[in-house]
Design a protein around this motif. Structure first.
Motif, PDB file in Angstrom:
ATOM      1  N   ASP A 111     -16.641  22.747  11.455  1.00 20.96           N
ATOM      2  CA  ASP A 111     -17.426  22.991  10.252  1.00 20.96           C
ATOM      3  C   ASP A 111     -17.332  21.845   9.255  1.00 20.96           C
ATOM      4  N   TYR A 112     -16.221  21.084   9.337  1.00 20.88           N
ATOM      5  CA  TYR A 112     -16.021  20.024   8.348  1.00 20.88           C
ATOM      6  C   TYR A 112     -15.091  18.954   8.899  1.00 20.88           C
ATOM      7  N   LEU A 113     -15.177  17.766   8.301  1.00 19.20           N
ATOM      8  CA  LEU A 113     -14.251  16.668   8.568  1.00 19.20           C
ATOM      9  C   LEU A 113     -13.561  16.298   7.261  1.00 19.20           C
ATOM     10  N   VAL A 114     -12.257  16.085   7.332  1.00 23.24           N
ATOM     11  CA  VAL A 114     -11.504  15.499   6.233  1.00 23.24           C
ATOM     12  C   VAL A 114     -11.138  14.091   6.695  1.00 23.24           C
ATOM     13  N   CYS A 115     -11.705  13.092   6.043  1.00 20.41           N
ATOM     14  CA  CYS A 115     -11.554  11.690   6.458  1.00 20.41           C
ATOM     15  C   CYS A 115     -10.703  10.945   5.442  1.00 20.41           C
ATOM     16  N   ASP A 116      -9.405  10.831   5.735  1.00 24.31           N
ATOM     17  CA  ASP A 116      -8.508  10.115   4.832  1.00 24.31           C
ATOM     18  C   ASP A 116      -8.544   8.624   5.151  1.00 24.31           C
ATOM     19  N   GLU A 117      -8.205   7.805   4.164  1.00 23.32           N
ATOM     20  CA  GLU A 117      -8.223   6.342   4.301  1.00 23.32           C
ATOM     21  C   GLU A 117      -9.603   5.852   4.758  1.00 23.32           C
ATOM     22  N   CYS A 149      -2.747   7.900  -6.679  1.00 19.95           N
ATOM     23  CA  CYS A 149      -3.450   8.904  -7.489  1.00 19.95           C
ATOM     24  C   CYS A 149      -3.571  10.248  -6.772  1.00 19.95           C
ATOM     25  N   GLY A 150      -3.077  10.333  -5.531  1.00 24.02           N
ATOM     26  CA  GLY A 150      -3.061  11.624  -4.843  1.00 24.02           C
ATOM     27  C   GLY A 150      -4.207  11.856  -3.881  1.00 24.02           C
ATOM     28  N   LYS A 151      -4.824  10.795  -3.353  1.00 25.21           N
ATOM     29  CA  LYS A 151      -5.956  10.971  -2.437  1.00 25.21           C
ATOM     30  C   LYS A 151      -5.559  11.734  -1.179  1.00 25.21           C
ATOM     31  N   SER A 152      -4.473  11.312  -0.537  1.00 26.94           N
ATOM     32  CA  SER A 152      -4.052  11.985   0.700  1.00 26.94           C
ATOM     33  C   SER A 152      -3.569  13.400   0.427  1.00 26.94           C
ATOM     34  N   THR A 153      -2.901  13.604  -0.699  1.00 29.59           N
ATOM     35  CA  THR A 153      -2.476  14.953  -1.081  1.00 29.59           C
ATOM     36  C   THR A 153      -3.689  15.859  -1.257  1.00 29.59           C
ATOM     37  N   MET A 154      -4.724  15.337  -1.920  1.00 30.20           N
ATOM     38  CA  MET A 154      -5.940  16.122  -2.121  1.00 30.20           C
ATOM     39  C   MET A 154      -6.655  16.373  -0.795  1.00 30.20           C
ATOM     40  N   ALA A 155      -6.623  15.394   0.115  1.00 29.76           N
ATOM     41  CA  ALA A 155      -7.243  15.576   1.432  1.00 29.76           C
ATOM     42  C   ALA A 155      -6.582  16.732   2.175  1.00 29.76           C
ATOM     43  N   LEU A 156      -5.247  16.770   2.148  1.00 26.55           N
ATOM     44  CA  LEU A 156      -4.544  17.861   2.828  1.00 26.55           C
ATOM     45  C   LEU A 156      -4.786  19.201   2.149  1.00 26.55           C
ATOM     46  N   ASP A 161     -19.773  19.492   7.013  1.00 26.65           N
ATOM     47  CA  ASP A 161     -19.357  18.954   5.717  1.00 26.65           C
ATOM     48  C   ASP A 161     -18.380  17.807   5.943  1.00 26.65           C
ATOM     49  N   VAL A 162     -18.511  16.752   5.148  1.00 21.27           N
ATOM     50  CA  VAL A 162     -17.608  15.611   5.247  1.00 21.27           C
ATOM     51  C   VAL A 162     -16.977  15.371   3.881  1.00 21.27           C
ATOM     52  N   PHE A 163     -15.642  15.326   3.876  1.00 17.33           N
ATOM     53  CA  PHE A 163     -14.869  15.029   2.674  1.00 17.33           C
ATOM     54  C   PHE A 163     -14.096  13.744   2.950  1.00 17.33           C
ATOM     55  N   ALA A 164     -14.512  12.652   2.322  1.00 20.79           N
ATOM     56  CA  ALA A 164     -13.903  11.344   2.549  1.00 20.79           C
ATOM     57  C   ALA A 164     -13.032  10.974   1.351  1.00 20.79           C
ATOM     58  N   PHE A 165     -11.888  10.360   1.643  1.00 17.49           N
ATOM     59  CA  PHE A 165     -10.919   9.971   0.613  1.00 17.49           C
ATOM     60  C   PHE A 165     -10.512   8.528   0.865  1.00 17.49           C
ATOM     61  N   GLY A 166     -10.478   7.723  -0.205  1.00 14.30           N
ATOM     62  CA  GLY A 166     -10.029   6.357   0.006  1.00 14.30           C
ATOM     63  C   GLY A 166     -10.051   5.508  -1.241  1.00 14.30           C
ATOM     64  N   LEU A 167      -9.566   4.302  -1.076  1.00 15.82           N
ATOM     65  CA  LEU A 167      -9.638   3.288  -2.120  1.00 15.82           C
ATOM     66  C   LEU A 167     -11.080   2.823  -2.262  1.00 15.82           C
ATOM     67  N   ALA A 168     -11.402   2.295  -3.422  1.00 13.95           N
ATOM     68  CA  ALA A 168     -12.707   1.658  -3.588  1.00 13.95           C
ATOM     69  C   ALA A 168     -12.606   0.164  -3.312  1.00 13.95           C
ATOM     70  N   THR A 169     -11.573  -0.476  -3.885  1.00 12.03           N
ATOM     71  CA  THR A 169     -11.487  -1.928  -3.804  1.00 12.03           C
ATOM     72  C   THR A 169     -10.212  -2.387  -3.112  1.00 12.03           C
ATOM     73  N   ASP A 170     -10.286  -3.611  -2.594  1.00 15.67           N
ATOM     74  CA  ASP A 170      -9.137  -4.209  -1.919  1.00 15.67           C
ATOM     75  C   ASP A 170      -8.253  -4.955  -2.915  1.00 15.67           C
ATOM     76  N   PHE A 171      -7.275  -5.695  -2.427  1.00 15.95           N
ATOM     77  CA  PHE A 171      -6.322  -6.392  -3.292  1.00 15.95           C
ATOM     78  C   PHE A 171      -6.957  -7.511  -4.106  1.00 15.95           C
ATOM     79  N   ARG A 172      -8.176  -7.920  -3.728  1.00 14.93           N
ATOM     80  CA  ARG A 172      -8.887  -8.957  -4.487  1.00 14.93           C
ATOM     81  C   ARG A 172      -9.828  -8.343  -5.524  1.00 14.93           C
ATOM     82  N   SER A 173      -9.885  -7.036  -5.576  1.00 11.87           N
ATOM     83  CA  SER A 173     -10.747  -6.239  -6.451  1.00 11.87           C
ATOM     84  C   SER A 173     -12.202  -6.208  -5.996  1.00 11.87           C
ATOM     85  N   TYR A 174     -12.433  -6.426  -4.701  1.00  9.74           N
ATOM     86  CA  TYR A 174     -13.772  -6.314  -4.119  1.00  9.74           C
ATOM     87  C   TYR A 174     -13.880  -5.012  -3.337  1.00  9.74           C
ATOM     88  N   LEU A 175     -15.067  -4.418  -3.354  1.00  9.91           N
ATOM     89  CA  LEU A 175     -15.272  -3.173  -2.627  1.00  9.91           C
ATOM     90  C   LEU A 175     -15.037  -3.356  -1.135  1.00  9.91           C
TER      91      LEU A 175
END
Length: 199
Positions: A78-84, A10-17, A106-120
């Protein structure tokens, strides 16, 4: 602290950059961090070909110490961009919150919500609980059937895996030994990977 989440592709890493570029362009000083990037290197990479050097987040890394050490060398942060960020520890998320609250970083975090089992993921759960703002990334990812892709299926030996380690590195290409495929809930539940992939 802002958490941007969504399924694979969905473009998380692209948006982080892009976030890092926009802030740096205005003279703000930031750090780009990642954990278990698809490149297996200390960088943020995207499936559309963008890449940026990054600091690899390990279990032992204390984000507060990292920032304070930069400040001690007169290197502002001033800020952190935290991918994955879903792969960070819960303690890392607590450190992010402290950096925001005590140090005005400022902290901008990017990542998946759930794992391959659909759990957070534990870190994602904590980000949902602590973030000032939580945003689902709006680039729509589609299942093979055309419905909205919601869940990240782990595919091993041509079948959707239902058990295993929470984090296993894989890719999205069909010939990978372990790969991931975004599916709608219906096809995730049935394990249907689409035409040409027997269920």
């Amino acid at each position: 602290m802002r958490f941007f989440w969504g399924p694979m592709d969905c473009g998380k890493s692209t948006m982080a950059l892009q976030m890092n570029y926009n802030h740096a362009r205005q003279g703000r000083r930031g750090l780009v961090l990642t954990r278990i990037d698809r490149s297996l290197g200390p960088q943020v990479t995207t499936r559309i070909g963008l890449a940026h050097e990054a600091i690899e987040v390990t279990d032992e890394l204390d984000l507060r110490t990292l920032v304070r050490e930069r400040w001690s060398r007169n290197e502002g942060v001033d800020y952190l961009v935290c991918d994955e960020a879903c792969f960070y520890t819960v303690e890392h998320v607590e450190q992010m919150a402290e950096l925001v609250d005590r140090y005005d970083v400022d902290v901008f975090a990017f990542g998946l919500a759930t794992d391959f089992r659909s759990y957070l993921f534990p870190a994602a759960r904590r980000l949902f609980e602590l973030a000032d703002e939580v945003t689902r990334i709006q680039v729509q990812v589609l299942c093979w059937c055309g419905r909205q892709g919601l869940l990240n299926a782990r595919v091993v030996g041509g079948s959707v895996a239902r058990q295993g380690e929470q984090v296993v590195i894989g890719d999205t290409v069909d010939d990978a030994q372990v790969r991931y495929q975004v599916l709608c809930r219906r096809h995730y539940r049935t394990g249907d990977l689409g035409p040409g992939h027997p269920a």
